[in-house]
Motif scaffolding. Structure first.
Motif, PDB file in Angstrom:
ATOM      1  N   PHE A  95       0.829  -1.203   0.000  1.00  0.00           N
ATOM      2  CA  PHE A  95       0.000   0.000   0.000  1.00  0.00           C
ATOM      3  C   PHE A  95       0.867   1.260   0.000  1.00  0.00           C
ATOM      4  O   PHE A  95       1.748   1.415   0.840  1.00  0.00           O
ATOM      5  N   ILE A  96       0.588   2.138  -0.977  1.00  0.00           N
ATOM      6  CA  ILE A  96       1.286   3.422  -1.094  1.00  0.00           C
ATOM      7  C   ILE A  96       0.289   4.539  -0.818  1.00  0.00           C
ATOM      8  O   ILE A  96      -0.816   4.543  -1.374  1.00  0.00           O
ATOM      9  N   ALA A  97       0.663   5.469   0.039  1.00  0.00           N
ATOM     10  CA  ALA A  97      -0.186   6.624   0.325  1.00  0.00           C
ATOM     11  C   ALA A  97       0.524   7.892  -0.117  1.00  0.00           C
ATOM     12  O   ALA A  97       1.725   8.071   0.144  1.00  0.00           O
ATOM     13  N   ALA A  98      -0.203   8.772  -0.786  1.00  0.00           N
ATOM     14  CA  ALA A  98       0.367  10.049  -1.230  1.00  0.00           C
ATOM     15  C   ALA A  98       0.142  11.112  -0.165  1.00  0.00           C
ATOM     16  O   ALA A  98      -0.903  11.147   0.497  1.00  0.00           O
ATOM     17  N   VAL A  99       1.121  11.991  -0.016  1.00  0.00           N
ATOM     18  CA  VAL A  99       1.062  13.025   1.014  1.00  0.00           C
ATOM     19  C   VAL A  99       1.819  14.257   0.528  1.00  0.00           C
ATOM     20  O   VAL A  99       2.797  14.141  -0.212  1.00  0.00           O
ATOM     21  N   ASN A 100       1.350  15.422   0.921  1.00  0.00           N
ATOM     22  CA  ASN A 100       2.027  16.667   0.565  1.00  0.00           C
ATOM     23  C   ASN A 100       3.086  17.011   1.600  1.00  0.00           C
ATOM     24  O   ASN A 100       2.942  16.675   2.782  1.00  0.00           O
ATOM     25  N   VAL A 101       4.118  17.702   1.150  1.00  0.00           N
ATOM     26  CA  VAL A 101       5.163  18.176   2.061  1.00  0.00           C
ATOM     27  C   VAL A 101       5.501  19.622   1.728  1.00  0.00           C
ATOM     28  O   VAL A 101       5.774  19.951   0.568  1.00  0.00           O
TER      29      VAL A 101
END
Length: 338
Positions: free
Chosen positions: A229-235
């Motif tokens: 499972f890959i989760a996208a997130v902002n930085v």
């Protein structure tokens, strides 16, 4: 740390970190500049030890130039050596599976062991572009599950059409990833035994539920024995928390202007009213999962975020007001994660 989401304490070992490059076109420049930056970003990410860089298919969006991911991947691949490159994703209903097998089969032959193929079923554009320019039937998304299987067969050399082989493509077995922002993608990825990537960087609502459903319903396959499972997130990373918060405010305002204001010129006061409106706040809420702050702040947030959904990998969208700050944010993140 961002106050957008309350996250549990981090657990477990360090996880894989990757980059999502949206190939932004800044005001007053040509897309060629964004392609030069994509090369620089991938080179820096490679040097810092990031696992992969993905590019998303979008159409008729003046600020995003990644409309042809395979072409961009080939260009970046020629200027890098080891980092994985892929689509995050190709909007498969826009294309014949056979064509995508040929494109990514070509990439796999050019850059062996470095190519990923993330697949989405959304159009990646507006309805006018979808119907009149892309000439795509809106019902094409209904056959997405069958198209994924057909594409997988072409890449394996097990053609679903007698007498037709993807050349290049057959036998390359380019790894497939299902992308999504709802339970549909989670269920499909689980059924096919494929990795699943959730677009929580702009669609946070169903993240936890989708992650749970994917793991609970996962069926092992030849491609994958366990769920991935890959989760996208902002930085938004900076040298001080104050600077990072200021940068994020600019990012949020720019997002509201581009989406709710449709990019039209307006005064700061007009933009203030738009930001405070219901539509403006809805757009800002799309950035719910954003790590904001210095290196320790960002690293801690990402660890907690990953623990919340038991992610195997995070793919990061660098959200900064300009390119120099984005590149500096990459350095901060990369060095914090070592």
């Amino acid at each position: 740390m961002s106050d957008h989401a309350a996250l549990p304490k981090p657990q477990g070992s360090p996880l894989t970190l990757s980059i999502l490059d949206l190939a932004f076109v800044y005001e007053g420049e040509a897309p060629a500049q964004s392609f030069k930056r994509s090369v620089q970003l991938a080179q820096n990410a490679e040097a810092l030890g990031f696992s992969r860089v993905w590019y998303a298919e979008h159409h008729n969006m003046p600020r995003i130039s990644s409309s042809a991911p395979a072409v961009l991947i080939s260009h970046v691949g020629a200027h890098t050596s080891t980092i994985r490159l892929g689509s995050g994703g190709v909007m498969l209903p826009n294309h014949a599976p056979y064509t995508i097998a040929e494109q990514f089969g070509t990439l796999a032959e050019l850059y062996p062991g470095r190519i990923d193929l993330g697949l989405g079923r959304a159009p990646g554009t507006d309805q006018t572009t979808l119907g009149r320019a892309l000439r795509r039937d809106p019902r094409a998304a209904d056959s997405f599950p069958q198209d994924v299987v057909e594409l997988q067969q072409f890449l394996a050399g097990n053609s679903p059409i007698p007498g037709v082989q993807a050349v290049p493509g057959a036998g390359t077995n380019v790894p497939l990833y299902i992308l999504g922002s709802s339970l549909f993608g989670a269920t499909l990825a689980a059924k096919l035994g494929l990795p699943y990537a959730f677009a929580s960087h702009f669609a946070p609502t169903h993240l936890e539920h989708a992650a749970k459903v994917y793991r609970e319903e996962f069926t092992p396959s030849e491609a994958l024995s366990e769920p991935y499972f890959i989760a996208a997130v902002n930085v938004t990373a900076a040298d001080t928390m104050e600077q990072a918060q200021e940068d994020f405010t600019q990012v949020a305002r720019a997002s509201v202007k581009a989406m709710a204001g449709r990019g039209r010129e307006m005064t700061e006061e007009q933009l203030d009213h738009l930001v405070d409106s219901y539509a403006g706040q809805q757009i800002i809420s799309m950035l719910n999962y954003t790590a904001i702050g210095t290196a320790p702040d960002v690293a801690e947030y990402l660890e907690r975020f990953a623990a919340m959904v038991n992610a195997d990998e995070l793919i990061v969208s660098l959200r900064s007001p300009n390119w120099d700050k984005a590149l500096h944010g990459l350095d901060i993140l990369g060095n914090a994660w070592k």
